[in-house]
Design a protein around this motif. Structure first.
Motif, PDB file in Angstrom:
ATOM      1  N   UNK A 170       0.777  -1.239   0.000  1.00  0.00           N
ATOM      2  CA  UNK A 170       0.000   0.000   0.000  1.00  0.00           C
ATOM      3  C   UNK A 170       0.806   1.285   0.000  1.00  0.00           C
ATOM      4  N   UNK A 171       2.087   1.227  -0.407  1.00  0.00           N
ATOM      5  CA  UNK A 171       2.932   2.422  -0.401  1.00  0.00           C
ATOM      6  C   UNK A 171       2.387   3.510  -1.325  1.00  0.00           C
ATOM      7  N   UNK A 172       2.107   3.127  -2.556  1.00  0.00           N
ATOM      8  CA  UNK A 172       1.599   4.105  -3.525  1.00  0.00           C
ATOM      9  C   UNK A 172       0.215   4.601  -3.132  1.00  0.00           C
ATOM     10  N   UNK A 173      -0.617   3.711  -2.628  1.00  0.00           N
ATOM     11  CA  UNK A 173      -1.960   4.106  -2.214  1.00  0.00           C
ATOM     12  C   UNK A 173      -1.909   5.151  -1.110  1.00  0.00           C
ATOM     13  N   UNK A 174      -1.047   4.928  -0.123  1.00  0.00           N
ATOM     14  CA  UNK A 174      -0.918   5.891   0.968  1.00  0.00           C
ATOM     15  C   UNK A 174      -0.383   7.223   0.445  1.00  0.00           C
ATOM     16  N   UNK A 175       0.629   7.170  -0.410  1.00  0.00           N
ATOM     17  CA  UNK A 175       1.184   8.402  -0.971  1.00  0.00           C
ATOM     18  C   UNK A 175       0.129   9.164  -1.772  1.00  0.00           C
ATOM     19  N   UNK A 176      -0.718   8.427  -2.490  1.00  0.00           N
ATOM     20  CA  UNK A 176      -1.759   9.067  -3.290  1.00  0.00           C
ATOM     21  C   UNK A 176      -2.800   9.750  -2.395  1.00  0.00           C
ATOM     22  N   UNK A 177      -3.152   9.095  -1.283  1.00  0.00           N
ATOM     23  CA  UNK A 177      -4.106   9.690  -0.346  1.00  0.00           C
ATOM     24  C   UNK A 177      -3.546  11.001   0.215  1.00  0.00           C
ATOM     25  N   UNK A 178      -2.265  10.983   0.584  1.00  0.00           N
ATOM     26  CA  UNK A 178      -1.622  12.202   1.082  1.00  0.00           C
ATOM     27  C   UNK A 178      -1.608  13.275   0.003  1.00  0.00           C
ATOM     28  N   UNK A 179      -1.206  12.887  -1.194  1.00  0.00           N
ATOM     29  CA  UNK A 179      -1.044  13.827  -2.305  1.00  0.00           C
ATOM     30  C   UNK A 179      -2.355  14.541  -2.633  1.00  0.00           C
ATOM     31  N   UNK A 180      -3.459  13.805  -2.570  1.00  0.00           N
ATOM     32  CA  UNK A 180      -4.757  14.358  -2.976  1.00  0.00           C
ATOM     33  C   UNK A 180      -5.555  14.950  -1.817  1.00  0.00           C
ATOM     34  N   UNK A 181      -5.003  14.911  -0.607  1.00  0.00           N
ATOM     35  CA  UNK A 181      -5.719  15.455   0.540  1.00  0.00           C
ATOM     36  C   UNK A 181      -5.847  16.981   0.415  1.00  0.00           C
ATOM     37  N   UNK A 182      -7.045  17.499   0.702  1.00  0.00           N
ATOM     38  CA  UNK A 182      -7.313  18.936   0.545  1.00  0.00           C
ATOM     39  C   UNK A 182      -6.381  19.777   1.413  1.00  0.00           C
ATOM     40  N   UNK A 183      -6.049  19.295   2.603  1.00  0.00           N
ATOM     41  CA  UNK A 183      -5.160  20.056   3.485  1.00  0.00           C
ATOM     42  C   UNK A 183      -3.755  20.140   2.910  1.00  0.00           C
ATOM     43  N   UNK A 184      -3.328  19.080   2.248  1.00  0.00           N
ATOM     44  CA  UNK A 184      -2.007  19.090   1.614  1.00  0.00           C
ATOM     45  C   UNK A 184      -2.001  20.064   0.443  1.00  0.00           C
TER      46      UNK A 184
END
Length: 322
Positions: free
Chosen positions: A5-19
């Motif tokens: 789940x490395x890429x999945x987690x990175x994608x969630x972070x990347x697309x988070x509105x706060x980020x």
């Protein structure tokens, strides 16, 4: 590990509105086996500027990228990096030193040496998911009524929990097997998966996760051929539904049906493989629509294969040709 789940987690972070609020610009690059400095720099530049990059001279391109990043707070993701050469990384990162304070580069890798070479902060190790979380993920994909989580079919749920235990906490394994069994309510078929000899494959016998071999092994024959055809794609290659359907059509892999256009048959094949997690929506920031929407959305998005699915396609293409 692959599939954790490395890429999945990175994608969630990347697309988070706060980020997104925290950074002026963002870029995502799938690096994979080919650490081509020019290609990676072109991808970052195109993502930062929203322009197609036609510059092929690296020094000039790095000057342009430096100007584009100057005094801007940026987040850049390098996904699936394998290259351990510090000199290559040192050359690639030259333009990144001109961004604003607080800029970040996030790297995903299976290799701790890569993390040590590229990183300035301690690496973050992903753990296997718990058996209960694995069950929730499996059930979400295996049962149409996800809220019931198998209570409508307690016998299948009991077998499903045993299957999840064999997935050893790998989300990709639980997800792919859940998708495989989604339309199958025959308890004997679930028991076949549970008791399959493919679980006993060692790393010496196959580099492919047993759960992924099972997902492929129990595909209908027409979908096996279509999936094996995808072995022509390099890792992290983005494709659309229409592109793949045309490829299958050219390879004469679509079985005609009465009162149904052959292109529609191809779309059914594609949607079936998506539902079984053989294809996933691209992690590109320009493709954020959810694949749970109407099938029409599929034709508007780009898709890719997890790198382990890409390995599986290559292995399966060999077995198909044999």
């Amino acid at each position: 590990m692959g599939g954790i789940g490395k890429t999945t987690l990175a994608q969630i972070v990347y697309n988070d509105a706060r980020v997104k609020e925290e950074f002026d610009v963002q870029a995502w690059v799938c690096v994979s086996d080919d650490f081509d400095i020019l290609r990676i720099t072109q991808a970052v530049y195109a993502s930062i500027t929203s322009e197609t990059c036609v510059i092929t001279e690296l020094d000039l391109l790095q000057v342009k990228l430096k100007e584009a990043l100057a005094r801007k707070k940026f987040l850049i993701v390098h996904d699936d990096v394998w290259n351990e050469n510090y000199n290559d990384w040192d050359r690639l990162r030259r333009p990144f030193g001109f961004g604003a304070r607080g800029s970040k580069i996030l790297v995903t890798t299976r290799n701790e040496v890569v993390a040590t070479v590229m990183g300035t902060l301690p690496m973050y190790h992903l753990n296997h998911i718990s058996e209960e979380d694995g069950w929730l993920l499996f059930a979400k994909h295996a049962f149409k009524n996800a809220h019931a989580l198998g209570t409508e079919h307690p016998d299948l749920a009991n077998i499903g929990r045993k299957i999840v235990k064999k997935c050893n906490g790998l989300p990709l394994a639980a997800k792919s097997l859940g998708g495989l069994l989604r339309t199958e309510l025959n308890m004997e078929e679930w028991e076949k998966i549970l008791e399959s000899e493919l679980w006993e494959f060692s790393e010496q016998e196959s580099s492919i996760l047993p759960a992924l071999w099972l997902s492929y092994h129990y595909l209908p024959s027409h979908l096996k051929s279509c999936f094996a055809c995808c072995s022509i794609f390099p890792k992290d290659y983005n494709f659309t539904k229409s592109e793949l359907v045309l490829l299958w059509l050219a390879e004469d892999l679509l079985q005609p049906k009465k009162n149904k256009m052959v292109e529609d048959v191809g779309e059914d094949y594609f949607n079936n493989l998506v539902s079984r997690s053989f294809f996933q929506q691209s992690s590109s920031p320009h493709n954020e629509s959810s694949i749970t929407k109407h099938d029409l959305i599929y034709s508007e998005c780009s898709f890719t294969m997890h790198d382990l699915m890409n390995d599986l396609a290559n292995e399966s293409s060999i077995s198909v040709s044999l």
